[in-house]
Each structure stands twice: as C-alpha cells, then as structure tokens.
Design a protein around this motif. Sequence first.
Motif, short mmCIF file in Angstrom:
data_model
loop_
_atom_site.label_atom_id
_atom_site.label_comp_id
_atom_site.label_asym_id
_atom_site.label_seq_id
_atom_site.Cartn_x
_atom_site.Cartn_y
_atom_site.Cartn_z
N PRO A 122 0.82 -1.23 0.00
CA PRO A 122 0.00 0.00 0.00
C PRO A 122 0.84 1.27 0.00
CG PRO A 122 -0.69 -1.50 1.75
CD PRO A 122 0.43 -2.16 1.06
N ILE A 123 1.97 1.26 0.72
CA ILE A 123 2.73 2.51 0.83
C ILE A 123 3.23 2.97 -0.53
CG2 ILE A 123 4.76 1.21 1.58
CD1 ILE A 123 5.64 3.71 3.06
N VAL A 124 3.71 2.04 -1.38
CA VAL A 124 4.22 2.48 -2.69
C VAL A 124 3.08 2.74 -3.66
CG1 VAL A 124 6.55 1.60 -2.58
CG2 VAL A 124 4.76 0.08 -3.27
N VAL A 125 2.01 1.93 -3.55
CA VAL A 125 0.86 2.15 -4.44
C VAL A 125 0.30 3.55 -4.22
CG1 VAL A 125 -1.51 1.48 -4.90
CG2 VAL A 125 0.23 -0.27 -4.60
N THR A 126 0.08 3.91 -2.94
CA THR A 126 -0.56 5.19 -2.67
C THR A 126 0.40 6.35 -2.90
OG1 THR A 126 -0.05 4.86 -0.34
CG2 THR A 126 -2.23 4.25 -1.07
N LEU A 127 1.70 6.07 -2.78
CA LEU A 127 2.69 7.09 -3.17
C LEU A 127 2.49 7.45 -4.64
CD1 LEU A 127 5.53 8.45 -2.49
CD2 LEU A 127 6.52 6.43 -3.49
N ALA A 128 2.31 6.41 -5.47
CA ALA A 128 2.17 6.64 -6.91
C ALA A 128 0.80 7.21 -7.25
CB ALA A 128 2.41 5.34 -7.67
N THR A 129 -0.27 6.60 -6.70
CA THR A 129 -1.60 7.14 -7.02
C THR A 129 -1.74 8.56 -6.48
OG1 THR A 129 -2.51 6.06 -5.08
CG2 THR A 129 -2.81 4.94 -7.16
N GLY A 130 -1.04 8.85 -5.38
CA GLY A 130 -1.06 10.22 -4.86
C GLY A 130 -0.53 11.19 -5.89
N ALA A 131 0.56 10.81 -6.59
CA ALA A 131 1.09 11.68 -7.65
C ALA A 131 0.05 11.85 -8.76
CB ALA A 131 2.38 11.09 -8.21
N VAL A 132 -0.64 10.74 -9.09
CA VAL A 132 -1.66 10.82 -10.15
C VAL A 132 -2.79 11.76 -9.73
CG1 VAL A 132 -3.35 9.50 -11.47
CG2 VAL A 132 -1.11 8.53 -11.04
N PHE A 133 -3.27 11.58 -8.48
CA PHE A 133 -4.38 12.44 -8.00
C PHE A 133 -3.95 13.90 -8.00
CE2 PHE A 133 -5.82 8.61 -5.28
CZ PHE A 133 -6.46 8.06 -6.37
N SER A 134 -2.71 14.14 -7.54
CA SER A 134 -2.21 15.52 -7.53
C SER A 134 -2.20 16.08 -8.94
CB SER A 134 -0.78 15.56 -6.99
OG SER A 134 -0.78 15.78 -5.63
N GLY A 135 -1.77 15.26 -9.89
CA GLY A 135 -1.72 15.70 -11.28
C GLY A 135 -3.10 16.06 -11.80
N ILE A 136 -4.09 15.19 -11.51
CA ILE A 136 -5.46 15.47 -11.99
C ILE A 136 -5.98 16.75 -11.33
CG2 ILE A 136 -7.80 14.57 -12.18
CD1 ILE A 136 -6.63 11.77 -12.10
N ALA A 137 -5.67 16.90 -10.03
CA ALA A 137 -6.12 18.10 -9.33
C ALA A 137 -5.52 19.35 -9.96
CB ALA A 137 -5.74 18.01 -7.85
N LEU A 138 -4.23 19.30 -10.30
CA LEU A 138 -3.58 20.44 -10.94
C LEU A 138 -4.18 20.72 -12.30
CD1 LEU A 138 0.18 19.94 -10.12
CD2 LEU A 138 -1.19 21.94 -9.59
#
Lengths: 354, 321
Positions: A122-138
């Motif tokens: 989970p820690i690496v998955v959410t690290l990566a999906t976090g980047a994706v979510f941040s990107g979509i938010a931007l």
Amino acid sequence: MKDLKLRITQNIGPILALILFLILYVFYSSLHPRGFTSDLFVQNSNEALTLILLGMAQTLPVLLGGIDLSVGPLMTLVNSLASHLVSGSAVEIVAGMIACLVVGALGGLLNGLIVVYGRLQPIVVTLATGAVFSGIALFLRPTPGGTVDPDLNWVATNALAELPATYGWWPNGSPAWFQFIQGIPMPIIILVVIVLVVWIPFRRSETGRACYAVGSNEGAAYMSGVKIERAKLAAYTLGGLFAGLAGLYFAIQTGSGNADPIQAGTYTLNSIAAVVIGGTSLFGGAGGVIGTIFGVAVLRSITFCFRVVDSDSAIGFLANPLLQPMFEGLILLLAVSIGAAGIFRMKNRLSIFR
Amino acid sequence: MANTSLSAVVRSIDKPLLFAGAFIIAILVVGSVYTMVTAGTLTLLSPTYLLLQLKVASFLGIVACGMMLVVLLGHIDLSVPWTMAASAMIAAAVGGPWAMPIGLGVGLLIGIVNGIGVAYLRVPSMIFTLGVNVVLRGLMVMLTGGFSPSSQPTDLMLFLSKNDVLGVPNPVIIWALVCFAVAFMLKRTPLGRYIYAIGNRESAVYLSGINTRLVLVASFALCSMLAALAGMLLAGYSSKAFQAMGDPYLLPAIAAVVIGGTNILGGSGKLSGTVVGTILIVLLQSVLSVMQMPEAGRQIIYGVVIIAMLLAYGRGGRLRL
C-alpha cells in the motif's frame, strides 16, 4: 464491572486522547479573552473538521495494517472538482456533491484494486496514485480559484441556527425544541451524522469486522474464511469516500478549489499523526475512527492553545506561529514514545520483534 | 549451446534492472524523436545533456542510497527532507573549514535519534521519523527566525558541487564513491549481511546472537549522514542553503529505491537497481519538461510509471497457507 474494565483497557488510546483533548481545550477556552462561547466552538470545529474527515480516511487503511499516502492528494482532487461542480441551482449543487463523493470513493477503490489484485504494498501504491491524483487536481485547477455556493458555505460553517434561517424553513420563528440545539456547530452535526450513518453500520457489519481481522492477522483471517479481498476493497473505498468528504467540506469551507501538492502532503502527514495519537495501531487490527476524531482534536487544540499564550510572558515564544509545527512534532514524538513504554514491561524479549 | 548461454545471461540480469534500463532507453528514444521533430536536433543524446542529468541525479542518488539501507531493514526514513536542510543550513551558518564535518555530525546526530526511537523504543519508523522531521523544521525556523545566519555555502561545498574533474562533475564522482562504499558495505561486510538478514526476520537475527538494535541505529545514522551530505552538496549547487530545500527529495528517493527492485518490506534489493531507479526518475522528469509537459501531466505520468514498473516485477506473493 469486569466488562467495563475490559472496555477501558481495549479503548485506552481513544480515552487518553479524549482526556488530553479535554485538558487542552479547557485550558485554551479559559485563557481565551472571551471565554468559551458558542461562536468560539463553531470556529474551532470549522478548523478541525477537514482534518478529522481526512484522519478518518487514513484510519481504514491503517486498520488493515497498511497506510494511505494518497489521502491528501485525493482530498485536493475532490476539492478542485467541487470548486467546479458545487454551485448553481439546488439540483446542480446536490448532484455536484454526489459526484464529488463518488470520485472520492472511486479514488479509494482504485487504490484498493491495485493493492489487492496488483499485490503491491500500500505505501508504494498510494505514493504513486497520490502523484496521479495531484496531477489530476492540478489539471482541474491550475491556480487556486473557482466558486462554491455561498449559502452552502454559510450554513456548513456556522451554528445550526443558520440552517433554517438561510433557507427560510420557519418564517414564523423556529419551534421550541429547536431553541435547545440551535447553538450546536454545523461541523459537529455533519461529523455526528457521518459517524452514525457511515462508520457505525460499517463497524458492525461483517465486512467491518473482517477489516479488523485482516489487520490483526491476515493469515488467521484467511484460514477462518474471512473474505479478505472484499474487506480490503471495502476499506480502501470507504477511506476514499472519507477523503472525498474532506475535500468537499474543504471546498465548501474555503469557497474555492486549491490543488497545491505541498498542502496535500502536509494534510497526509497530519492525518497519519492524528491516527496514531487517536490510538490506532500502525500494525493494524486495533483502533478506530472515533479515536482518530479525538486525535485530530488534540492536534488542533495544541495549535489553539499556542494562540492564546501571551506573547510578552515568559513562555511567550510558544505564541510564535512558526514554532507551532515543532511543538506538534514534539507532542507526537512524546505520545508515541509513551505508547512504546510497554516495551520495558515485556517479559520475553523476543516479543518486541513483530 | 550459444542459445542457452544467452538466455542464462538474460536470466542472470535481474528483472528490475532490465525493465528500468529498457524504460530509460525508451524515454531517451521518445524524447529524441520529439526534439528531432520539433527542433531537428538530438539534444537529449549529447554528452553535455547526459552529464548534466547525471549531475542533477547525483543529489537524489546519494539520498536514495541512504534510504535504501533503511528500506532494506523494512523501515523507512521520512526525516530525510529536513535532515538535508538542517545539515546544509547549519553547515552554512558555521562556515569555514569545519562546516562540512559539522554538517555530517548533524546528520549523524539525527540518525542516532531516529535509530534510538526505532530500535530501542520500538516506535514504527514511519511515525517516529515523521515526528523528527517536523521537530527539525521547527528547530530550523527557530534558528533562522531570531537572527539570520549566513546561508552561503563554503568554498569546499561549492567546489564539490560545481567543479569537475576531467569533464566529470564532482557530485557525480561523489555519488559513484558513495555507491561503491555502500555496495562494498552491503556485499562484503558483516553489517551488510545483518541488514539483509534483519529485513527478512529480525527475531532470527537476534537469536543468532547479533545486537540487532545497534545495526538499526547504524543504518539510520548512515542514512541520515548520506542525506546530510546530499543536502550540503545541494546547497553548494544552488549557491544557498534554504528551508524546504529537501522537500522535493523524499518521495522520489523512496520511488527510486522501490523502482530499483528493493522490497519495501525489507530483506532484498540491489544497489545497482537503486542507481538505475534514480536515473530513471530524473531522466523522466527532465525529458517530460523538455517536451513541455505541464506539471499536471508530469505528476500523472510519474505515478503511472511507478505503478506500471512495480506491476511488471514488484508483485508480492499470493497468500498461501
């Protein structure tokens, strides 16, 4: 009597957090120039609710023995989305709010699917999906801005009395029973409704119990026929829903959308701290959302306390807003270190290795 | 015969290295096609560009080497950002010939605090190092709030980060030296073996008569010292030690370590993978910005790449009892 004792030992984390919060808050409101008033409570609960909801989002993956580094980014994603959708006519607003929550839940579900079927940590998955979510938010909100319905903002951030007043429910004056409860802050009511409608039924359901079983011993849960995959997917989805609620409330409260990734990171870290202070074990299987609520309350009341310290007195340096993060960090370290004191009471040194 | 030996060679290269290497080449090809079409040049393949990328990567690379030691134990160090900033800022404030030793000493001290919290108090490393990070930030605010100390890097820091030897930038040389030292430590010394063993099962190592707590403290100390070194080099490179200078390095360092094939739960992983992972991340970010991808797109691609790489080779086993 024995039952009570057992319940206290089982819930020692949340109880300690609650006591700490009460001490801090009484200290704060007694030092406050105007003392404890309904207005003050409204203001404080406003400042706490976003982090409370985000802490609740973090609690579920932690209960499974995982962690979710994407709660902050998912919150900013929903926040940015809400600044586009939650305005206009009543129907549009309701539809927009539902869409925001659906997006939050889907984000959580995505994490769950990758963790369960991708068999990644989970820690690496959410690290990566976090980047994706941040990107979509931007992408949705390159610069802070947007609008959220101002009536909604007013209602959601004030005392309950403003709810009928804003929408004109009782033009001839409110009924007598309402007079008793009209001073309760709206954020508290939102929180209580969410806990009663979402968390308690989930906690009592088969899937909710399965989450605790998976968190305390996945192998044993598997052997007992617990539906592990369903429990994990449900927990991550519910976590996403809570993150969505946090983002939605943040948008309603600030009246705008902001996709700042740094703010998202700070919120994620604070949510982990709140979960730990609230007595949920990072190894999984013990704790819950209620503890996290008090954990956030503790974190926030520390900040409140520093506000009312007289900056000319001997402890005036406490009032420096730049130093508040350090005290929050010190208190976090202190809390987890006290929690670790059990190490010195262990009879078998082997049992300290998990 | 030749066929089987070839497949044996292919199999002997581990999957993370193969996938990450292939992906690096793919990034360069895509970027080159882009520059060929838009500008008619092959800027991305010029030695100047590649050396510059290595130079930029060396700061992240040194941090990732340290992070890897901690990840191999099954722990994590979230205090890296402010370890970098704190040691660089203190080193710059001290100045003179003692600046860098004192900066490294700051790193050592932070690492020992982390190690004590994790090894002796048994607080989960994620939460303890998170707290230390916040406290460090507060301490640095206190240091620079009352008065403003010098933030100018010393001559040595400037020399180590800006000059080059025979065309190879100094940070790249330092990164290479750090890699050799860490690889030697992991492969050839007892400490390295203990680190891998503890990552697999700490209780077994403890029962073998090894002081596992000291190993944990040593690894956290090494990780923080490498972060301190990177912080001071970065201060030299950007000609200033400033707050939050380490913040953009935490998540990429973890990503570099796991893309390189190190198990986030500890116990297995190679240093070569971490190096390749570092280069992949730096190159990906650089090429995407050459292609004028907005920040939003870069973040999305970055996340998708991490997941895709891990799905390709980092999957855990099925729960079987």
